[in-house]
Design an enzyme around this catalytic site. Structure first.
Site, PDB file in Angstrom:
ATOM      1  N   ARG A  89      11.797   1.093  -1.484  1.00  0.00           N
ATOM      2  CA  ARG A  89      10.655   1.751  -2.147  1.00  0.00           C
ATOM      3  C   ARG A  89       9.443   0.817  -2.190  1.00  0.00           C
ATOM      4  O   ARG A  89       8.302   1.254  -2.056  1.00  0.00           O
ATOM      5  CB  ARG A  89      11.049   2.200  -3.557  1.00  0.00           C
ATOM      6  CG  ARG A  89      12.036   3.355  -3.522  1.00  0.00           C
ATOM      7  CD  ARG A  89      12.665   3.601  -4.874  1.00  0.00           C
ATOM      8  NE  ARG A  89      11.708   4.066  -5.846  1.00  0.00           N
ATOM      9  CZ  ARG A  89      11.829   3.880  -7.153  1.00  0.00           C
ATOM     10  NH1 ARG A  89      12.858   3.212  -7.649  1.00  0.00           N
ATOM     11  NH2 ARG A  89      10.944   4.360  -7.967  1.00  0.00           N
TER      12      ARG A  89
ATOM     13  N   ARG B 127      16.081  -1.191 -16.395  1.00  0.00           N
ATOM     14  CA  ARG B 127      15.342   0.030 -16.731  1.00  0.00           C
ATOM     15  C   ARG B 127      16.269   1.207 -17.019  1.00  0.00           C
ATOM     16  O   ARG B 127      17.158   1.511 -16.227  1.00  0.00           O
ATOM     17  CB  ARG B 127      14.452   0.353 -15.532  1.00  0.00           C
ATOM     18  CG  ARG B 127      13.428   1.375 -15.780  1.00  0.00           C
ATOM     19  CD  ARG B 127      12.267   1.142 -14.878  1.00  0.00           C
ATOM     20  NE  ARG B 127      12.400   1.897 -13.647  1.00  0.00           N
ATOM     21  CZ  ARG B 127      11.376   2.167 -12.863  1.00  0.00           C
ATOM     22  NH1 ARG B 127      10.172   1.714 -13.164  1.00  0.00           N
ATOM     23  NH2 ARG B 127      11.550   2.841 -11.769  1.00  0.00           N
TER      24      ARG B 127
HETATM   25  P1  AMP Z   1       8.732   7.944  -9.017  1.00  0.00           P
HETATM   26  O1  AMP Z   1       9.475   8.325 -10.248  1.00  0.00           O
HETATM   27  O2  AMP Z   1       7.247   8.213  -9.122  1.00  0.00           O
HETATM   28  O3  AMP Z   1       9.022   6.548  -8.542  1.00  0.00           O
HETATM   29  O4  AMP Z   1       9.245   8.930  -7.861  1.00  0.00           O
HETATM   30  C1  AMP Z   1      10.604   8.966  -7.475  1.00  0.00           C
HETATM   31  C2  AMP Z   1      10.733   9.426  -6.039  1.00  0.00           C
HETATM   32  O5  AMP Z   1      10.180  10.755  -5.898  1.00  0.00           O
HETATM   33  C3  AMP Z   1       9.954   8.594  -5.038  1.00  0.00           C
HETATM   34  O6  AMP Z   1      10.677   7.429  -4.637  1.00  0.00           O
HETATM   35  C4  AMP Z   1       9.788   9.587  -3.893  1.00  0.00           C
HETATM   36  O7  AMP Z   1      11.002   9.771  -3.175  1.00  0.00           O
HETATM   37  C5  AMP Z   1       9.509  10.893  -4.636  1.00  0.00           C
HETATM   38  N1  AMP Z   1       8.062  11.042  -4.903  1.00  0.00           N
HETATM   39  C6  AMP Z   1       7.446  11.020  -6.122  1.00  0.00           C
HETATM   40  N2  AMP Z   1       6.128  11.182  -5.998  1.00  0.00           N
HETATM   41  C7  AMP Z   1       5.890  11.310  -4.668  1.00  0.00           C
HETATM   42  C8  AMP Z   1       4.722  11.481  -3.898  1.00  0.00           C
HETATM   43  N3  AMP Z   1       3.515  11.556  -4.473  1.00  0.00           N
HETATM   44  N4  AMP Z   1       4.861  11.554  -2.540  1.00  0.00           N
HETATM   45  C9  AMP Z   1       6.062  11.498  -1.946  1.00  0.00           C
HETATM   46  N5  AMP Z   1       7.212  11.311  -2.614  1.00  0.00           N
HETATM   47  C10 AMP Z   1       7.135  11.220  -3.968  1.00  0.00           C
END
Ligand code: AMP
Length: 226
Positions: free
Chosen positions: A173, A127
């Protein structure tokens, strides 16, 4: 249309959110993007989030709820949207319900993309994404390569890989997804909003499955010709 996309990291949520937004003229709201942008700009909030994001954990609910509330206060109420990465915990889902109720903007549907962990681990290794603000196109070396390796098709910026896509962080994650976010599936099912599709196959194939689920729910707000 007001949609939430649910699915584990690497399930293709971001790609599908981008397509849905382009084709149905909806706003793409990604908390991951909002948080990464705060980190890039070294804002106090971004600096507080950095160690958590880099370790693959979840930022505190109040922080993301605050970010989303601020974002919605700037948006016009008629704007249709796709939520990508929010809500991620039951407490966030409840806060989002309260916000949408206050704005008299009920959800149209919650779309779940189902993919097994092993498939995700295989996919995420390939990715890449465009770091440029306002572009953020995503690519995959096998399924969706850019025309020129390492360069964004849309804006010519050099592509980057996210630090939290490293295998150990990704595994963490995924654990967090199973522990905290999967609870949202019965929550939205019980509200009659959940539509699930299997996230296997090409990007267009998955997009078509999602569209099949949501078109019967479409309302005049949508300006799509399809
Ligand atoms: P993502 O790109 O959506 O995978 O988000 C990357 C990282 O941002 C996640 O692994 C979390 O550390 C943080 N993050 C994003 N959205 C949230 C959320 N709704 N609640 C808590 N942490 C978030």
């Amino acid at each position: 249309m007001r949609l939430i996309l649910l699915g584990p990291p690497g399930s293709g949520k971001g790609t599908q959110a981008t397509l849905l937004c382009e084709r149905l003229q909806l706003e793409h709201i990604g908390t991951g993007d909002l948080i990464r942008s705060a980190m890039e700009h070294h804002t106090p909030m971004g600096e507080r989030c950095r160690p958590i994001v880099e370790a693959g954990g979840l930022v505190p609910d109040e922080t993301v709820n605050g970010l989303i509330a601020e974002h919605f206060n700037r948006m016009t109420p008629e704007t249709g949207f796709v939520m990508d990465g929010y809500p991620r915990t039951l407490s966030q889902a409840e806060a989002f319900d309260r916000l949408l109720t206050a704005k008299n903007s009920p959800l149209t549907a919650v779309l779940e993309i189902q993919v097994e962990d092993e498939e995700i681990i295989r996919r995420v290794g390939g990715r890449w994404s465009c770091p440029k603000k306002g572009c953020k196109a995503t690519y995959h070396t096998e399924n969706n390569p850019p025309r020129v390796a390492g360069i964004c098709d849309r804006c010519g910026t050099e592509l980057t890989q996210r630090t939290d896509d490293k295998p150990e962080t990704l595994r963490h994650r995924l654990e967090v997804y199973h522990r905290d976010t999967e609870d949202l599936i019965p929550y939205y099912k019980q509200k009659g909003l959940l539509r699930s599709v299997v996230g296997h196959g090409g990007i267009e194939e998955i997009y078509n499955k999602l569209i099949k689920e949501i078109l019967p729910l479409s309302v005049p707000m949508q300006r799509s010709s399809g």
